[in-house]
Every structure is written in C-alpha cells, then in structure tokens.
Write a protein that holds these residues in place. Structure first.
Motif, short mmCIF file in Angstrom:
data_model
loop_
_atom_site.label_atom_id
_atom_site.label_comp_id
_atom_site.label_asym_id
_atom_site.label_seq_id
_atom_site.Cartn_x
_atom_site.Cartn_y
_atom_site.Cartn_z
N MET A 1 0.81 -1.20 0.00
CA MET A 1 0.00 0.00 0.00
C MET A 1 0.85 1.26 0.00
O MET A 1 0.36 2.31 -0.41
CB MET A 1 -0.93 0.02 1.21
N ALA A 2 2.09 1.16 0.42
CA ALA A 2 2.96 2.34 0.44
C ALA A 2 3.16 2.90 -0.96
O ALA A 2 3.17 4.12 -1.16
CB ALA A 2 4.30 2.02 1.10
N GLY A 3 3.31 2.01 -1.93
CA GLY A 3 3.49 2.45 -3.31
C GLY A 3 2.27 3.18 -3.83
O GLY A 3 2.39 4.19 -4.54
N GLU A 4 1.09 2.67 -3.50
CA GLU A 4 -0.14 3.32 -3.93
C GLU A 4 -0.27 4.70 -3.29
O GLU A 4 -0.70 5.65 -3.94
CB GLU A 4 -1.37 2.47 -3.59
N TRP A 5 0.12 4.81 -2.02
CA TRP A 5 0.04 6.09 -1.34
C TRP A 5 0.99 7.09 -1.99
O TRP A 5 0.62 8.23 -2.28
CB TRP A 5 0.35 5.95 0.16
N GLN A 6 2.22 6.69 -2.23
CA GLN A 6 3.20 7.58 -2.86
C GLN A 6 2.73 8.02 -4.24
O GLN A 6 2.88 9.19 -4.61
CB GLN A 6 4.56 6.91 -2.93
N GLY A 7 2.14 7.10 -5.00
CA GLY A 7 1.61 7.45 -6.32
C GLY A 7 0.47 8.45 -6.22
O GLY A 7 0.39 9.39 -7.01
N ALA A 8 -0.42 8.24 -5.25
CA ALA A 8 -1.55 9.15 -5.07
C ALA A 8 -1.07 10.55 -4.68
O ALA A 8 -1.58 11.55 -5.18
CB ALA A 8 -2.51 8.60 -4.01
N VAL A 9 -0.08 10.61 -3.80
CA VAL A 9 0.46 11.91 -3.36
C VAL A 9 1.12 12.62 -4.55
O VAL A 9 0.89 13.81 -4.77
CB VAL A 9 1.44 11.74 -2.19
N ALA A 10 1.90 11.90 -5.33
CA ALA A 10 2.57 12.51 -6.49
C ALA A 10 1.54 13.02 -7.51
O ALA A 10 1.66 14.14 -8.02
CB ALA A 10 3.50 11.50 -7.15
N GLU A 11 0.51 12.22 -7.77
CA GLU A 11 -0.52 12.62 -8.72
C GLU A 11 -1.31 13.82 -8.19
O GLU A 11 -1.63 14.76 -8.94
CB GLU A 11 -1.46 11.45 -9.01
N ALA A 12 -1.61 13.83 -6.90
CA ALA A 12 -2.34 14.94 -6.30
C ALA A 12 -1.51 16.22 -6.32
O ALA A 12 -2.03 17.31 -6.58
CB ALA A 12 -2.76 14.61 -4.88
N LYS A 13 -0.20 16.12 -6.07
CA LYS A 13 0.67 17.30 -6.13
C LYS A 13 0.66 17.88 -7.54
O LYS A 13 0.57 19.09 -7.72
CB LYS A 13 2.09 16.94 -5.72
N GLU A 14 0.76 17.01 -8.53
CA GLU A 14 0.77 17.47 -9.91
C GLU A 14 -0.57 18.10 -10.29
O GLU A 14 -0.63 19.15 -10.91
CB GLU A 14 1.09 16.31 -10.85
N ALA A 15 -1.66 17.45 -9.89
CA ALA A 15 -2.99 17.92 -10.27
C ALA A 15 -3.35 19.25 -9.60
O ALA A 15 -4.00 20.09 -10.21
CB ALA A 15 -4.04 16.87 -9.92
N THR A 16 -2.95 19.42 -8.35
CA THR A 16 -3.34 20.62 -7.61
C THR A 16 -2.28 21.71 -7.62
O THR A 16 -2.56 22.85 -7.25
CB THR A 16 -3.66 20.28 -6.14
N GLY A 17 -1.05 21.36 -7.99
CA GLY A 17 0.04 22.32 -7.94
C GLY A 17 0.53 22.58 -6.53
O GLY A 17 1.24 23.56 -6.27
N PHE A 18 0.21 21.69 -5.60
CA PHE A 18 0.60 21.86 -4.20
C PHE A 18 2.12 21.82 -4.07
O PHE A 18 2.77 20.91 -4.56
CB PHE A 18 -0.03 20.75 -3.34
N THR A 19 2.68 22.83 -3.39
CA THR A 19 4.13 22.90 -3.22
C THR A 19 4.54 22.92 -1.75
O THR A 19 5.72 23.04 -1.45
CB THR A 19 4.70 24.16 -3.90
N GLY A 20 3.58 22.77 -0.86
CA GLY A 20 3.88 22.78 0.57
C GLY A 20 4.54 21.49 1.01
O GLY A 20 4.71 20.55 0.24
#
Length: 115
Positions: A1-20
């Motif tokens: 599940m760690a891989g899925e979490w890391q993928g979701a975080v990376a995709e969410a950062k890209e989609a939202t432009g989150f830089t925090g």
C-alpha cells in the motif's frame, strides 16, 4: 500500500500544484505536525480504534488535519486541504476502497485552481 500512497500523493501534487511540505502519513508524522490542541484528540482517538478499516479512515482524517495545521497561513491551509482531499481520493481508488468519482476529483482540482 505504500506504493499506492506515494503514487496518489505525487498525482495529487501534480494535479493541484501543491508545493507545501507533505506530512508523513504515519502516527509519528501526523502527531508531530498537529497543533498541540489537536494532538491530544488524535492520540485519544488512536487509543479507541478497534479495527483496521477504521484505522485507514482515522489516518486520512488526521493526515488532512496535520497538513492544515502545518500550513503557514490561511491560503496555504486551503491549498493543503484541497491537496489532501485529492490525495486521499486517489489513494482510495488505487486500493479499491470507497472512492470519489473522477468528476468529483476534477471538481476538487478545479476548486483548487480557482484560488
């Protein structure tokens, strides 16, 4: 599940432009990032968990709160919450859990972009 979490975080950062800063989605990471007034509630709730299904929801809720608590100002707080909503939705979809539809995720992203 760690891989899925890391993928979701990376995709969410890209989609939202989150830089925090992204809080670690662990008990220690969340506990450290929470404001003191939230930390006691977090550890109290942790002590009452009885099943693993509840644990995932617990982590999702408190991870979002930790991101919000660690934001430096109100604008960053709103961006962090939008990012967290997308990351949690994408992760749930990746692991076959309760999910948001793609249109719901797109609406969250659109709302983040409108700020």
């Amino acid at each position: 599940m760690a891989g899925e979490w890391q993928g979701a975080v990376a995709e969410a950062k890209e989609a939202t432009g989150f830089t925090g800063d992204v809080v670690q989605r662990t008990i220690d990471g969340i506990g450290t990032a929470l404001r003191l007034d939230h930390r006691a509630d977090f550890y109290t709730e942790l002590g009452t968990l009885a099943d693993s299904g509840g644990f995932e929801a617990f982590l999702n809720h408190w991870w979002t709160q930790a991101l919000a608590d660690s934001a430096p100002d109100e604008g960053a707080r709103e961006e962090a919450i939008d990012f967290a909503d997308v990351a949690v939705s994408l992760f749930a979809r990746a692991v076959g859990g309760p999910t948001s539809t793609q249109s719901e995720i797109d609406a969250i992203i659109a709302g983040a972009g409108a700020r």
